[in-house]
Design an enzyme around this catalytic site. Structure first.
Site, short mmCIF file in Angstrom:
data_model
loop_
_atom_site.label_atom_id
_atom_site.label_comp_id
_atom_site.label_asym_id
_atom_site.label_seq_id
_atom_site.Cartn_x
_atom_site.Cartn_y
_atom_site.Cartn_z
N GLU A 32 -18.97 -4.04 36.00
CA GLU A 32 -17.51 -3.93 35.99
C GLU A 32 -17.00 -3.29 34.70
OE1 GLU A 32 -15.51 -4.12 38.32
OE2 GLU A 32 -16.88 -4.94 39.81
N TYR A 82 -7.97 -7.19 35.55
CA TYR A 82 -8.79 -6.68 36.64
C TYR A 82 -10.22 -7.22 36.57
CZ TYR A 82 -12.26 -4.11 39.03
OH TYR A 82 -13.36 -3.84 39.79
N ASP A 98 -7.37 -2.85 40.90
CA ASP A 98 -7.62 -1.64 40.12
C ASP A 98 -6.87 -0.47 40.77
OD1 ASP A 98 -9.01 -1.24 42.43
OD2 ASP A 98 -10.72 -0.29 41.47
#
Length: 381
Positions: free
Chosen positions: A40, A123, A141
């Site tokens: 991520e 996020y 996102d």
DNA sequence: TATCCGTGGAA
DNA sequence: TTTCCAAGGAT
């Protein structure tokens, strides 16, 4: 169609679509929260295809939170070389140390704990908690905002924070019971593969039937997004200083400060071509004057450099700056007039450890931004 | 709120 | 070629 019904339809169809077509990605092969976390961070503002080789190398070199926490920062940066946004790597390691010390090396799943990690924003916190732990959290996102703005015809500017918050509330309503991981990934997968920024592939979209954006013919106008400012130009003179004596065959590099642009990365010495260039008013310095200016700047920092011969030009675009670089080659000798003073003081410049003489093969041990990789590789060619 | 922070692929 | 922009965060 009722709003609730439109939502139910969306979630059901999306989930069903995702479990069938989902891509086989390296970080989807495990449920290791550490791996999900690494992926991520790497995927922030970065394409999947770019991330894959970096991810594989990274988890091989740093397979656990502890391995990352205990590594020298230079090795972490080297592993990140070329990926950009290097503060991500530095924050990631700082956060790994947080996890090691505060949570015994076990990735936390709590909202506050995850969000408290360095480099983890709204996020990424939601992505980690939903994807790795299947907890019902929004992971909104750019993909998600594009998909939702089209499907629900939301015309708010997605650059505004309150638009993201609005979308987060919406996602919380959309997540099917116990399916947060697949649902959030499906949302992003749809944005990446079907509901693309340009020319969305509506005909293959699993939810096209009730997509308001498409129905009203506005899919090409969504999402609404304010334009970014163009990068400002910076004109810089760059030095390749060739060593002499014990440094023969080597080139001088320096380490950047640990804050700001390209923090902690290594580079060739460079200075502004002129103190203050007004936009659009750039007049290039003649080569000789440019070489003199750069040479004088090096000497002022106690770096031995004489001569100065133009060898190449290079350009590099960042998010907010564009560098126009003129590269000059110098002999790493003390120039004649200032010889005694410079010779006496030059050692001081190296004591900080911020300067190194390197050969081509030494480049493996230092992390360089791409622009300097290009220049150095070209030079050593 | 606006700016800073990289890079490369796609159209 | 230029423009956009990609699984954003920090300040």
């Amino acid at each position: 169609m009722e709003h609730f019904e439109q939502q139910r339809y969306f979630s059901t169809e999306l989930l069903q679509w995702y479990v069938v077509i989902k891509r086989d990605l390296p970080w989807r092969r495990h449920r290791n929260p550490y791996f999900i976390w690494i992926s991520e961070i790497m995927l922030q503002q970065t394409r999947v295809d770019t991330v894959i080789p970096y991810f594989n190398r990274f988890i091989e070199k740093f397979p656990t939170v502890e391995a990352l926490a205990d590594a020298p920062e230079d090795e972490v940066l080297k592993c990140w070389e070329g990926l950009g946004y290097y503060s991500r790597a530095r924050n990631l390691q700082a956060a790994a140390r947080q996890v090691k010390e505060q949570y015994g090396g076990i990735m936390p799943s709590g909202k506050e704990e995850v969000a408290g990690l360095k480099g983890v924003g709204p996020y990424t916190a939601g992505a980690i908690r939903s994807i790795a732990f299947n907890l019902p959290a929004p992971a909104v996102d750019g993909n998600v905002m594009r998909v939702l703005s089209r499907y629900f015809l939301i015309e708010e500017d997605i650059m505004k924070i309150r638009t993201r918050k609005h979308m987060e509330e919406l996602v919380m309503q959309l997540i099917p019971e116990g399916r947060a991981s697949d649902f959030n990934q499906g949302l992003m997968e749809l944005g990446a593969l079907v509901c693309t920024p340009k020319s969305p592939k509506c005909l293959t979209c699993p939810v096209m039937e009730h997509c308001r954006g498409r129905i009203e013919g506005k899919e090409d106008q969504l999402p609404v997004k304010t334009k970014a400012k163009p990068p400002r130009p910076e004109y810089r003179l760059t030095a390749i200083v060739e060593g002499t004596g014990e440094h023969a065959g080597k080139v001088l590099i320096r380490k950047r400060p640990d804050t700001g642009l390209l923090a902690g990365m290594w580079e060739l010495p460079h200075v502004p071509e002129s103190p203050d260039v007004k936009p659009g008013a750039y007049v290039p310095l003649p080569d000789e004057a440019a070489a003199d200016r750069l040479g004088a700047a090096l000497n002022a920092e106690h770096i031995p450099a004489s001569g100065g011969e133009h060898v190449m030009n290079a350009e590099h675009t960042f998010s907010h700056i564009i560098w126009y670089m003129r590269v000059y080659r110098y002999d790493g000798q003390v120039p004649e007039p200032a010889a005694p003073l410079v010779a006496a003081e030059q050692a001081a410049a190296y004591e900080t450890g911020n300067y190194q003489w390197i050969r081509k093969e030494d480049m493996e041990r230092y992390a360089f931004p791409n622009v300097f990789l290009r220049i150095l590789n070209d030079y050593f060619e």
